[in-house]
Design a protein around this motif. Structure first.
Motif, PDB file in Angstrom:
ATOM      1  N   PHE A  95       0.826  -1.205   0.000  1.00 41.47           N
ATOM      2  CA  PHE A  95       0.000   0.000   0.000  1.00 41.47           C
ATOM      3  C   PHE A  95       0.862   1.257   0.000  1.00 41.47           C
ATOM      4  N   LEU A  96       0.331   2.297  -0.610  1.00 40.46           N
ATOM      5  CA  LEU A  96       1.041   3.553  -0.843  1.00 40.46           C
ATOM      6  C   LEU A  96       1.013   4.415   0.409  1.00 40.46           C
ATOM      7  N   VAL A  97       2.194   4.862   0.853  1.00 35.07           N
ATOM      8  CA  VAL A  97       2.286   5.710   2.046  1.00 35.07           C
ATOM      9  C   VAL A  97       2.982   7.038   1.769  1.00 35.07           C
ATOM     10  N   GLY A  98       3.485   7.229   0.568  1.00 40.78           N
ATOM     11  CA  GLY A  98       4.146   8.471   0.161  1.00 40.78           C
ATOM     12  C   GLY A  98       4.088   8.576  -1.338  1.00 40.78           C
ATOM     13  N   THR A 176      -3.122   7.641   4.903  1.00 40.10           N
ATOM     14  CA  THR A 176      -2.733   8.157   6.207  1.00 40.10           C
ATOM     15  C   THR A 176      -2.587   6.985   7.167  1.00 40.10           C
ATOM     16  N   PHE A 177      -1.755   7.145   8.170  1.00 43.71           N
ATOM     17  CA  PHE A 177      -1.475   6.026   9.068  1.00 43.71           C
ATOM     18  C   PHE A 177      -1.200   6.541  10.480  1.00 43.71           C
ATOM     19  N   ARG A 178      -1.411   5.675  11.444  1.00 48.88           N
ATOM     20  CA  ARG A 178      -1.161   6.022  12.841  1.00 48.88           C
ATOM     21  C   ARG A 178       0.313   6.362  13.037  1.00 48.88           C
ATOM     22  N   LYS A 179       0.586   7.469  13.778  1.00 45.78           N
ATOM     23  CA  LYS A 179       1.956   7.860  14.059  1.00 45.78           C
ATOM     24  C   LYS A 179       2.295   7.821  15.544  1.00 45.78           C
ATOM     25  N   GLY A 237     -10.265   5.206   8.865  1.00 45.35           N
ATOM     26  CA  GLY A 237      -9.617   4.964   7.588  1.00 45.35           C
ATOM     27  C   GLY A 237      -8.105   5.047   7.650  1.00 45.35           C
ATOM     28  N   GLU A 238      -7.548   5.214   8.844  1.00 47.68           N
ATOM     29  CA  GLU A 238      -6.096   5.250   8.981  1.00 47.68           C
ATOM     30  C   GLU A 238      -5.528   3.828   9.030  1.00 47.68           C
ATOM     31  N   VAL A 239      -4.330   3.665   8.470  1.00 45.21           N
ATOM     32  CA  VAL A 239      -3.657   2.372   8.540  1.00 45.21           C
ATOM     33  C   VAL A 239      -3.174   2.133   9.963  1.00 45.21           C
ATOM     34  N   GLU A 240      -3.534   0.983  10.506  1.00 40.49           N
ATOM     35  CA  GLU A 240      -3.083   0.578  11.834  1.00 40.49           C
ATOM     36  C   GLU A 240      -1.928  -0.411  11.759  1.00 40.49           C
ATOM     37  N   GLY A 241      -1.849  -1.159  10.654  1.00 37.14           N
ATOM     38  CA  GLY A 241      -0.785  -2.142  10.576  1.00 37.14           C
ATOM     39  C   GLY A 241      -0.743  -2.889   9.252  1.00 37.14           C
TER      40      GLY A 241
END
Length: 284
Positions: A95-98, A176-179, A237-241
């Protein structure tokens, strides 16, 4: 729900690690993108990519690329299996993160040679449940340019890879993902990826069962090929893992195989590497 991790071995697809396979928990919650009624999930699916061998992605002359593979039934699954007529072509998911950064499981990309052996294909999906042939815009096909970080730790079970694609992705958004912080037990989840190498599937109806510092377990409906899939918080909708391992995918029924099904609350669940483990992402 069901989950699987490296069941592709049983399908004679190339496997890239020794992680265990996965299983279905309760009802099978997988749906094709076209069949999903959740607009947020459909949007998230656009940033999901399939890891497919170079030889199975053939560029055409009309701006489209042809995906090559065998149907699930041809790979030994029973005709009664869901999606039995669809093509199985992907070895893992990502999956795309940047703008040019992609995350997958560490056991999927273990070296520069693995990086060079596969293409990353967005839009690998179907328009009907019985569709076999799949073409994608050639612009949706990317190469792995660089392995930024890959981790496959047998002691802690940490398992992830961060790679750079050969060019920027401009026609879909980075997820978007958990930071910071951690997901709570019981939180609702959805996973999007390529179970058993199939075109993109969305599976919700899952929740967190347990958690430690490195990964959490959930009753996700996943299979081999889902390794590297983004596991999302169903509300935000944020990526958790990152989906990395689970229970056995298929069991034999006579001369063919069927999905392994257990109770919704049975077993320890599928293992999901926490996205916050990837320190290189936390400053993006």
């Amino acid at each position: 729900m069901k989950k699987l991790i490296l069941g592709l071995t049983a399908l004679s697809l190339v496997t890239t690690a020794t992680a265990s396979t996965k299983v279905i928990y309760g009802d099978d919650d997988r749906v094709d993108v076209f069949a999903s009624t959740n607009n947020m999930y459909v949007e998230l699916s656009k940033s999901t990519a399939a890891m497919i061998t170079n030889s199975s992605v053939v560029d055409g002359s009309n701006g489209e690329s042809i995906i090559k593979g065998k149907s699930l039934q041809d790979r030994g699954m029973c005709a009664s299996e869901r999606f039995a007529k669809q093509m199985s072509a992907a070895n893992c998911s990502g999956f795309l993160v940047g703008e040019d950064l992609l995350v997958t499981a560490g056991h999927c990309i273990t070296s520069a040679s693995k990086c060079a052996a596969y293409k990353w294909v967005f839009d690998f999906k179907v328009d009907s449940e019985d569709q076999f042939n799949v073409t994608v815009p050639t612009s949706s096909v990317y190469k792995c340019k660089e392995v930024i970080k890959t981790v496959l730790d047998r002691s802690t079970k940490d398992d992830y890879a961060l790679i750079r694609l050969d060019r920027k992705v401009t026609d879909r958004r980075a997820l978007t993902f958990r930071k910071s912080g951690k997901i709570s037990r019981g939180e609702n989840l959805v996973v999007i990826g390529h179970p058993t190498g199939l075109p993109t599937k969305i599976a919700d109806g899952a929740s967190v069962k347990s958690s430690n510092k490195v990964f959490f377990n959930a009753n996700l409906d996943t299979y081999g090929g889902n390794s590297g899939s983004a596991v999302f918080n169903a509300k935000t909708g944020e990526v958790e893992g990152i989906l990395v391992r689970g229970a056995t995918d298929y069991v034999r029924r006579g001369s063919c195989r069927v999905s392994n099904r257990i109770g919704n609350n049975s077993g320890s669940g599928e293992a999901v590497t926490k996205i916050t483990n990837i320190k290189e992402l936390m400053n993006l």
